[in-house]
Design a protein around this motif. Structure first.
Motif, PDB file in Angstrom:
ATOM      1  N   MET A  59       0.973  -1.584  -0.152  1.00  0.00           N
ATOM      2  CA  MET A  59       0.169   0.025  -0.021  1.00  0.00           C
ATOM      3  C   MET A  59       0.884   1.657   0.420  1.00  0.00           C
ATOM      4  O   MET A  59       2.044   1.402   0.226  1.00  0.00           O
ATOM      5  N   SER A  60       0.691   2.138  -0.770  1.00  0.00           N
ATOM      6  CA  SER A  60       0.764   3.779  -0.564  1.00  0.00           C
ATOM      7  C   SER A  60       0.211   4.335  -1.220  1.00  0.00           C
ATOM      8  O   SER A  60      -0.197   4.218  -2.063  1.00  0.00           O
ATOM      9  N   ALA A  71      -7.736   2.605  -5.753  1.00  0.00           N
ATOM     10  CA  ALA A  71      -7.856   3.458  -5.368  1.00  0.00           C
ATOM     11  C   ALA A  71      -8.789   2.884  -4.010  1.00  0.00           C
ATOM     12  O   ALA A  71      -9.970   3.075  -4.320  1.00  0.00           O
ATOM     13  N   PHE A  72      -8.528   3.881  -2.769  1.00  0.00           N
ATOM     14  CA  PHE A  72      -9.485   3.701  -1.472  1.00  0.00           C
ATOM     15  C   PHE A  72     -10.033   5.186  -1.521  1.00  0.00           C
ATOM     16  O   PHE A  72      -8.573   5.569  -1.106  1.00  0.00           O
ATOM     17  N   ARG A  73     -10.857   5.548  -1.316  1.00  0.00           N
ATOM     18  CA  ARG A  73     -10.940   6.653  -0.425  1.00  0.00           C
ATOM     19  C   ARG A  73     -10.453   6.566   1.110  1.00  0.00           C
ATOM     20  O   ARG A  73     -10.301   7.998   1.314  1.00  0.00           O
ATOM     21  N   SER A  74     -10.901   5.937   1.353  1.00  0.00           N
ATOM     22  CA  SER A  74     -10.826   5.469   3.283  1.00  0.00           C
ATOM     23  C   SER A  74      -9.200   4.704   3.213  1.00  0.00           C
ATOM     24  O   SER A  74      -9.098   4.081   2.286  1.00  0.00           O
ATOM     25  N   VAL A  85      -6.305  -0.787   4.341  1.00  0.00           N
ATOM     26  CA  VAL A  85      -5.274  -1.059   5.009  1.00  0.00           C
ATOM     27  C   VAL A  85      -6.125  -3.086   4.767  1.00  0.00           C
ATOM     28  O   VAL A  85      -5.451  -4.158   5.089  1.00  0.00           O
ATOM     29  N   ALA A  86      -7.631  -2.755   5.395  1.00  0.00           N
ATOM     30  CA  ALA A  86      -8.697  -4.206   5.145  1.00  0.00           C
ATOM     31  C   ALA A  86      -8.136  -5.345   4.183  1.00  0.00           C
ATOM     32  O   ALA A  86      -8.219  -5.756   4.000  1.00  0.00           O
ATOM     33  N   PHE A  87      -8.244  -4.130   2.930  1.00  0.00           N
ATOM     34  CA  PHE A  87      -7.732  -4.956   1.824  1.00  0.00           C
ATOM     35  C   PHE A  87      -6.282  -5.275   1.861  1.00  0.00           C
ATOM     36  O   PHE A  87      -6.261  -6.177   1.170  1.00  0.00           O
ATOM     37  N   GLU A  88      -5.757  -5.008   2.062  1.00  0.00           N
ATOM     38  CA  GLU A  88      -4.163  -5.248   1.714  1.00  0.00           C
ATOM     39  C   GLU A  88      -4.141  -6.181   2.794  1.00  0.00           C
ATOM     40  O   GLU A  88      -3.511  -7.228   2.380  1.00  0.00           O
ATOM     41  N   LYS A  89      -4.484  -6.309   3.832  1.00  0.00           N
ATOM     42  CA  LYS A  89      -4.624  -7.829   5.193  1.00  0.00           C
ATOM     43  C   LYS A  89      -5.232  -9.019   4.757  1.00  0.00           C
ATOM     44  O   LYS A  89      -4.547  -9.843   4.222  1.00  0.00           O
ATOM     45  N   SER A 104      -7.161 -16.797   1.603  1.00  0.00           N
ATOM     46  CA  SER A 104      -7.651 -16.598   0.664  1.00  0.00           C
ATOM     47  C   SER A 104      -7.663 -15.785  -0.404  1.00  0.00           C
ATOM     48  O   SER A 104      -8.020 -15.066  -0.826  1.00  0.00           O
ATOM     49  N   GLY A 105      -7.131 -14.684   0.112  1.00  0.00           N
ATOM     50  CA  GLY A 105      -6.424 -13.137  -0.332  1.00  0.00           C
ATOM     51  C   GLY A 105      -5.240 -13.523  -1.003  1.00  0.00           C
ATOM     52  O   GLY A 105      -5.780 -13.177  -2.835  1.00  0.00           O
TER      53      GLY A 105
END
Length: 74
Positions: free
Chosen positions: A15-16, A47-50, A55-59, A65-66
């Motif tokens: 993430m960056s 891209a995410f607004r929040s 962070v949740a998507f990266e995790k 499963s990811g």
């Protein structure tokens, strides 16, 4: 997600706030986890607004499963 040009089965999820700057950092060898698979290219960018959702998507992408999702879709 970045993918190694030298070893295409290798990829890295991170993430960056500065996508191009982070890619340059990976390609310069500054990141110990990616240095031996230089050069890298951007495979997928989301891209995410929040920051919390990012962070949740990266995790998620870094758990079992990811990783399966990444292998199948990216």
């Amino acid at each position: 997600m970045i993918r190694s040009q030298a070893n295409p089965e290798r990829y890295y999820v991170g993430m960056s706030d500065d996508l191009e700057g982070r890619l340059k950092s990976h390609n310069s060898g500054l990141c110990k986890y990616t240095a031996k698979f230089i050069p890298w290219y951007i495979e997928t960018a989301v891209a995410f607004r929040s920051k919390e959702k990012a962070v949740a998507f990266e995790k998620y992408l870094k758990n079992h499963s990811g990783r399966a999702f990444t292998e199948k879709h990216f």
